[in-house]
Every structure is written in structure tokens, then in C-alpha cells.
Design an enzyme around this catalytic site. Sequence first.
Site, PDB file in Angstrom:
ATOM      1  N   ALA A 145     -19.179   2.300   5.936  1.00  9.87           N
ATOM      2  CA  ALA A 145     -18.652   1.587   4.772  1.00  9.87           C
ATOM      3  C   ALA A 145     -19.622   0.515   4.299  1.00  9.87           C
ATOM      4  CB  ALA A 145     -17.298   0.973   5.107  1.00  9.87           C
ATOM      5  N   LYS A 173       7.620   5.244   2.760  1.00  6.19           N
ATOM      6  CA  LYS A 173       9.015   4.914   3.057  1.00  6.19           C
ATOM      7  C   LYS A 173       9.132   3.390   3.098  1.00  6.19           C
ATOM      8  CE  LYS A 173       9.673   9.129   5.765  1.00  6.19           C
ATOM      9  NZ  LYS A 173      10.021   9.705   7.091  1.00  6.19           N
ATOM     10  N   GLU A 233       0.850  -1.184   0.000  1.00  5.08           N
ATOM     11  CA  GLU A 233       0.000   0.000   0.000  1.00  5.08           C
ATOM     12  C   GLU A 233       0.885   1.234   0.000  1.00  5.08           C
ATOM     13  OE1 GLU A 233      -3.622  -0.030   2.261  1.00  5.08           O
ATOM     14  OE2 GLU A 233      -3.054   1.839   3.241  1.00  5.08           O
ATOM     15  N   HIS A 279     -12.226  -1.171  16.287  1.00  6.93           N
ATOM     16  CA  HIS A 279     -12.241   0.243  15.904  1.00  6.93           C
ATOM     17  C   HIS A 279     -12.435   1.087  17.160  1.00  6.93           C
ATOM     18  CE1 HIS A 279     -13.667   4.018  14.077  1.00  6.93           C
ATOM     19  NE2 HIS A 279     -13.059   3.605  12.981  1.00  6.93           N
ATOM     20  N   ASP A 313     -11.418   8.755   7.445  1.00  8.91           N
ATOM     21  CA  ASP A 313     -11.178   9.400   8.732  1.00  8.91           C
ATOM     22  C   ASP A 313     -12.089  10.601   8.953  1.00  8.91           C
ATOM     23  OD1 ASP A 313      -9.086   7.618   9.270  1.00  8.91           O
ATOM     24  OD2 ASP A 313      -7.640   8.895   8.223  1.00  8.91           O
ATOM     25  N   LYS A 369     -20.637  -5.448   6.495  1.00  6.50           N
ATOM     26  CA  LYS A 369     -19.927  -5.095   5.260  1.00  6.50           C
ATOM     27  C   LYS A 369     -19.748  -6.320   4.365  1.00  6.50           C
ATOM     28  CE  LYS A 369     -16.503  -2.930   7.537  1.00  6.50           C
ATOM     29  NZ  LYS A 369     -15.273  -2.124   7.757  1.00  6.50           N
ATOM     30  N   HIS A 380      -8.501   3.345  -3.045  1.00  6.27           N
ATOM     31  CA  HIS A 380      -9.400   3.417  -1.905  1.00  6.27           C
ATOM     32  C   HIS A 380     -10.562   4.357  -2.232  1.00  6.27           C
ATOM     33  CE1 HIS A 380      -6.272   2.109   1.347  1.00  6.27           C
ATOM     34  NE2 HIS A 380      -6.300   1.314   0.295  1.00  6.27           N
ATOM     35  N   GLN A 382      -6.135  -3.461   9.820  1.00  7.12           N
ATOM     36  CA  GLN A 382      -5.267  -2.388  10.279  1.00  7.12           C
ATOM     37  C   GLN A 382      -3.968  -3.023  10.774  1.00  7.12           C
ATOM     38  OE1 GLN A 382      -3.717   0.381  10.437  1.00  7.12           O
ATOM     39  NE2 GLN A 382      -5.482   1.634  11.061  1.00  7.12           N
TER      40      GLN A 382
END
Length: 310
Positions: A144, A298, A18, A175, A126, A191, A94, A202
Site C-alpha cells: 500500500a 448488517k 463502512e 498484520h 487480500d 505509508k 477503497h 482493523q
Amino acid sequence: MKISEILSKQDKAFLSLEIVPPLKGITKDELIRNIAPLMEFNPPYINVTNHRDEFEFRPLEDGSYSRHLVRRRVSETAVCSVIQDNFKLEVVPHVICGGYTADEIRSQLEDFRFMGIGNIMALRGDCIAGEKRFTAMPGGFRYASELVEAIRRDERERELQESFCIGIGAYPEKHFEAPNIETDILNLKKKVDAGADYIITQMFFDNKDFYSFRDRCLEAGIKVPIIPGLKPLSTANQIGQLPEAFSINIPVELTDEMMAHANDKQACYQIGQEWCTAQCKDLLSHGVPAIHFYTMGKASNVIKVIRECF
């Protein structure tokens, strides 16, 4: 190829990556050079994140303030196009609820279809900076699950021959808005029941949290593939930053080791890389279908982890 097809055809675990769209000012050639080292591992696809627009307030002469839209990053659509054109592999943009109306999302999806993109990640997104609770756009989606349901309904109503393969996010430690893990998993199942094809978690730093989460999902009737997400720590500051930003737990052993070397940047970098490598090897030994790496722009430590594990 659809991610669901890749998952069903692979006889061993694979890696996915990602990336975050870079800040504006970078050239296309620079972006290509930044992504190129990741191609060593032949990832079947790359996820491209989408960050909602930001706003800043500028003072006026009368003492009031004016609100201005600020787009600091290259658009995910542009990044997806660069990856498609130069590396010839699948991209997974996304699609987020935050900051978009249903009509705007529908238009965005049409652009992706036009580009030949068949895979998306459907996420709530977010909160706006300073907002304690997520607020949907008027005419937008609050959850979602609503987004996934709307995409599938639109595909049925239009009798589209090609439907999107939809990935969704999940939280092994729950969450931060969920009152408990059980409720969070029930929301995750909504979902999946709405039409999601697979799950990416996550980041986490204790594999026991993932294994417990995976077992709970199976007990709840969630049968789609669950892909764990990993990110190596790189600095001692992240011991405080990541829990605050992502509501995750960092084990005491890792915390103590990082803080004991807080003044040695190279040592912290190595500690984080070695911890992630151990996580990755353990997850592979426990039969995960794939491992998803968050590069956060990075990738050098991620590259070293992958070289040792795949």
C-alpha cells in the site's frame, strides 16, 4: 469535504461507517432502504469496500478445467454513486492493489475524480483464495505504501489542483504477515511518509491493544489522526471465524461469555452489542478523534451501539 478537513474542524469525536457492496440481484431501491437507517446519525462520510475479483474453475469434457471470472457483488463505484445521489454525503471508496495493474488503478482514480470524489482508502487488499502470500499483478503494486507514493507522484507530475485525501489501514495487534509489531509500525510509517493523511484500524476487541498501538505510533513519529475501528460480535461462531479471517484476538472474558450462551442467539447478539458499547464509550473517554464502525452489511447492532454512545 476532505476527511482531513473534517478531522481538523470537529471539536468532538464523530462516527464513520463502512459498508460492503451487496451481492448482485439487489435493486437500487433496496440498497437505498438498507442504507437509510444509518442516516439517522448524520455520518460525515461512508466508506465503501472493494473486493478483488474471484475466479472459479469449470470442468471440461476432456477432464481439464477452464477459469472463469466471477463478480458476485455490485461494484463499489455503483454503490458510491447511489450514496452520492441519494444521501448527499461524502463517500470513501477503497482502492486496492490486489488484482489491479497501476494503469487500471490510475483509470479508476480518474473515474472517482470525475464523480467528484475527493477521498479514498489506499489498501493492499487480500490474497486470492488459497494463496498464502499476496502476489501483485504484473505492473501492479506489492504494498500500500507503493500505491500511496504513486498517487502522490502522479498528482505532483500532473500538477493537479485537487489531490485526494488518502486514508490507510493499520493493525493494532499487527498484520499477520509482519514478524513483530515494531516492524509493522515501521511499515505503517512508510505509508504515512508516502503521503497518507489518516489511519483507520482493523477491528479489535481489547482497547488496551489500541492504546498500546497508538503510543507506539507516536513514538515512531506517526502524527496523523488514528481512528479506531469497531465491530460488535453477533454470533458465537464469530469467536472462531473472526480470528481466522482477520488474525485478531478476542479476550477470554468475551469468549467465555459468548460460548456460555452459544445456543442462545439473542443472548449472544446482546453480549456482543454490550461489549462493543463499552469499548466505544471507553475510547471516546480517551480522546479518539472518531470511531469507525464495520457494518458488514448488517447494521442493526451497530445502530444500537451508536444510539447509546453518540
